[in-house]
Design a protein around this motif. Structure first.
Motif, PDB file in Angstrom:
ATOM      1  N   PHE A   1       1.527  -1.228  -0.257  1.00 17.48           N
ATOM      2  CA  PHE A   1      -0.033  -0.073  -0.375  1.00 17.48           C
ATOM      3  C   PHE A   1       1.177   0.936   0.360  1.00 17.48           C
ATOM      4  N   GLU A   2       1.750   1.079   0.438  1.00 16.25           N
ATOM      5  CA  GLU A   2       2.326   2.403   0.979  1.00 16.25           C
ATOM      6  C   GLU A   2       3.432   2.927  -0.982  1.00 16.25           C
ATOM      7  N   GLY A   3       3.727   1.030  -0.975  1.00 16.88           N
ATOM      8  CA  GLY A   3       4.600   1.707  -2.584  1.00 16.88           C
ATOM      9  C   GLY A   3       3.183   2.480  -3.715  1.00 16.88           C
ATOM     10  N   LEU A   4       2.243   1.660  -3.637  1.00 16.63           N
ATOM     11  CA  LEU A   4       1.259   2.067  -4.214  1.00 16.63           C
ATOM     12  C   LEU A   4       0.432   3.497  -4.177  1.00 16.63           C
ATOM     13  N   ALA A   5       0.819   4.425  -3.060  1.00 10.73           N
ATOM     14  CA  ALA A   5       0.865   5.564  -2.276  1.00 10.73           C
ATOM     15  C   ALA A   5       2.267   6.316  -2.927  1.00 10.73           C
ATOM     16  N   LYS A   6       3.241   6.157  -3.193  1.00  9.70           N
ATOM     17  CA  LYS A   6       4.672   7.071  -3.126  1.00  9.70           C
ATOM     18  C   LYS A   6       4.000   7.480  -4.356  1.00  9.70           C
ATOM     19  N   THR A   7       3.803   5.853  -5.623  1.00 11.28           N
ATOM     20  CA  THR A   7       3.580   5.906  -7.210  1.00 11.28           C
ATOM     21  C   THR A   7       2.416   6.453  -7.746  1.00 11.28           C
ATOM     22  N   THR A   8       1.545   7.402  -7.090  1.00  8.99           N
ATOM     23  CA  THR A   8       0.540   7.943  -7.215  1.00  8.99           C
ATOM     24  C   THR A   8       0.607   9.493  -6.467  1.00  8.99           C
ATOM     25  N   LYS A   9       2.215   9.796  -5.798  1.00  9.51           N
ATOM     26  CA  LYS A   9       2.255  11.025  -4.645  1.00  9.51           C
ATOM     27  C   LYS A   9       1.343  10.749  -3.918  1.00  9.51           C
ATOM     28  N   LEU A  10       1.387  10.299  -3.765  1.00 12.44           N
ATOM     29  CA  LEU A  10       0.459  10.365  -2.138  1.00 12.44           C
ATOM     30  C   LEU A  10       1.398   9.769  -0.300  1.00 12.44           C
ATOM     31  N   LEU A  11       1.581   9.643   0.417  1.00 13.72           N
ATOM     32  CA  LEU A  11       1.951   9.535   1.851  1.00 13.72           C
ATOM     33  C   LEU A  11       1.403   8.848   2.549  1.00 13.72           C
ATOM     34  N   LEU A  12       1.527   7.587   2.556  1.00 16.80           N
ATOM     35  CA  LEU A  12       0.590   6.154   3.618  1.00 16.80           C
ATOM     36  C   LEU A  12       0.445   7.207   5.308  1.00 16.80           C
ATOM     37  N   VAL A  13       0.150   7.407   5.509  1.00 15.58           N
ATOM     38  CA  VAL A  13      -0.124   8.353   7.149  1.00 15.58           C
ATOM     39  C   VAL A  13      -0.592   7.149   7.959  1.00 15.58           C
ATOM     40  N   GLY A  14      -1.280   5.854   7.911  1.00 19.70           N
ATOM     41  CA  GLY A  14      -1.775   4.980   8.746  1.00 19.70           C
ATOM     42  C   GLY A  14      -2.855   4.045   7.937  1.00 19.70           C
ATOM     43  N   VAL A  15      -2.244   2.756   8.741  1.00 20.97           N
ATOM     44  CA  VAL A  15      -2.979   2.241   8.158  1.00 20.97           C
ATOM     45  C   VAL A  15      -4.473   1.473   9.484  1.00 20.97           C
ATOM     46  N   GLU A  16      -5.339   1.266   9.254  1.00 22.21           N
ATOM     47  CA  GLU A  16      -6.341   1.024  10.193  1.00 22.21           C
ATOM     48  C   GLU A  16      -6.428  -0.939  10.423  1.00 22.21           C
ATOM     49  N   ASP A  17      -5.300  -1.813  10.084  1.00 24.24           N
ATOM     50  CA  ASP A  17      -6.240  -3.403   9.976  1.00 24.24           C
ATOM     51  C   ASP A  17      -7.483  -3.730  10.847  1.00 24.24           C
ATOM     52  N   GLU A  18      -8.127  -3.410  10.246  1.00 29.36           N
ATOM     53  CA  GLU A  18      -9.400  -5.208  10.893  1.00 29.36           C
ATOM     54  C   GLU A  18      -9.495  -6.535  11.373  1.00 29.36           C
ATOM     55  N   LYS A  19     -10.294  -7.127  11.250  1.00 23.12           N
ATOM     56  CA  LYS A  19     -10.355  -8.443  11.286  1.00 23.12           C
ATOM     57  C   LYS A  19     -10.513  -8.302   9.452  1.00 23.12           C
ATOM     58  N   LYS A  20     -11.654  -7.735   8.887  1.00 19.85           N
ATOM     59  CA  LYS A  20     -12.373  -7.933   7.428  1.00 19.85           C
ATOM     60  C   LYS A  20     -11.944  -6.984   6.740  1.00 19.85           C
ATOM     61  N   GLU A  21     -11.447  -5.644   7.027  1.00 21.81           N
ATOM     62  CA  GLU A  21     -11.230  -4.614   6.757  1.00 21.81           C
ATOM     63  C   GLU A  21     -10.080  -3.769   6.605  1.00 21.81           C
ATOM     64  N   ILE A  22      -9.933  -3.194   5.887  1.00 20.29           N
ATOM     65  CA  ILE A  22      -8.394  -2.256   5.623  1.00 20.29           C
ATOM     66  C   ILE A  22      -8.849  -0.711   5.492  1.00 20.29           C
ATOM     67  N   ASN A  23      -8.311   0.181   6.267  1.00 21.43           N
ATOM     68  CA  ASN A  23      -8.581   0.910   5.961  1.00 21.43           C
ATOM     69  C   ASN A  23      -7.411   2.194   5.408  1.00 21.43           C
ATOM     70  N   LEU A  24      -6.759   2.612   4.443  1.00 18.63           N
ATOM     71  CA  LEU A  24      -5.810   3.241   3.928  1.00 18.63           C
ATOM     72  C   LEU A  24      -5.900   5.494   4.301  1.00 18.63           C
ATOM     73  N   ILE A  25      -5.122   5.390   5.051  1.00 19.33           N
ATOM     74  CA  ILE A  25      -4.864   6.633   4.970  1.00 19.33           C
ATOM     75  C   ILE A  25      -4.279   7.918   4.690  1.00 19.33           C
ATOM     76  N   LEU A  26      -4.587   8.511   3.347  1.00 18.00           N
ATOM     77  CA  LEU A  26      -3.703   9.172   3.286  1.00 18.00           C
ATOM     78  C   LEU A  26      -4.089  10.807   2.735  1.00 18.00           C
ATOM     79  N   ARG A  27      -2.588  10.870   2.698  1.00 17.30           N
ATOM     80  CA  ARG A  27      -2.424  12.908   2.643  1.00 17.30           C
ATOM     81  C   ARG A  27      -1.680  13.079   1.103  1.00 17.30           C
ATOM     82  N   LYS A  28      -2.218  13.995   0.971  1.00 14.32           N
ATOM     83  CA  LYS A  28      -1.468  15.170  -0.258  1.00 14.32           C
ATOM     84  C   LYS A  28      -0.341  15.933   0.104  1.00 14.32           C
ATOM     85  N   PRO A  29       1.534  15.505  -0.079  1.00 12.33           N
ATOM     86  CA  PRO A  29       2.144  16.615  -0.014  1.00 12.33           C
ATOM     87  C   PRO A  29       2.153  18.267  -0.303  1.00 12.33           C
ATOM     88  N   HIS A  30       2.749  19.138   0.591  1.00 13.15           N
ATOM     89  CA  HIS A  30       2.336  19.969   0.257  1.00 13.15           C
ATOM     90  C   HIS A  30       3.493  20.279  -1.143  1.00 13.15           C
TER      91      HIS A  30
END
Length: 81
Positions: free
Chosen positions: A52-81
């Protein structure tokens, strides 16, 4: 924060390419410094945090958090300044 729910999508192709496309779209929508959350199901996107972090970098975003639950994953991304 932008929240995109992709838990119940039915992409006929490659989930990796689908997620990359979602992140590219977010990059266009977001303002610098803005955060976004992508809601995913683990069974459809069975990747590790490094992927997920590699994908974020490829699309010029920062992966700032991953909420990893049993069945779900929530990715928190930030667009850098």
């Amino acid at each position: 924060m932008i929240v995109e729910d992709h838990r119940n999508i039915s992409c006929g192709g490659d989930p990796f390419s689908y997620l990359k496309s979602v992140m590219k779209g977010l990059n266009i929508q977001m303002e610098p410094g803005q955060d976004a959350k992508i809601l995913l199901l683990r069974e459809k996107f069975p990747y590790d945090p490094g992927t997920f972090e590699g994908l974020a970098k490829t699309t010029k975003l920062l992966l700032v958090g991953v909420e990893d639950e049993k069945k779900e994953i929530n990715l928190i991304l930030r667009k850098p300044h």
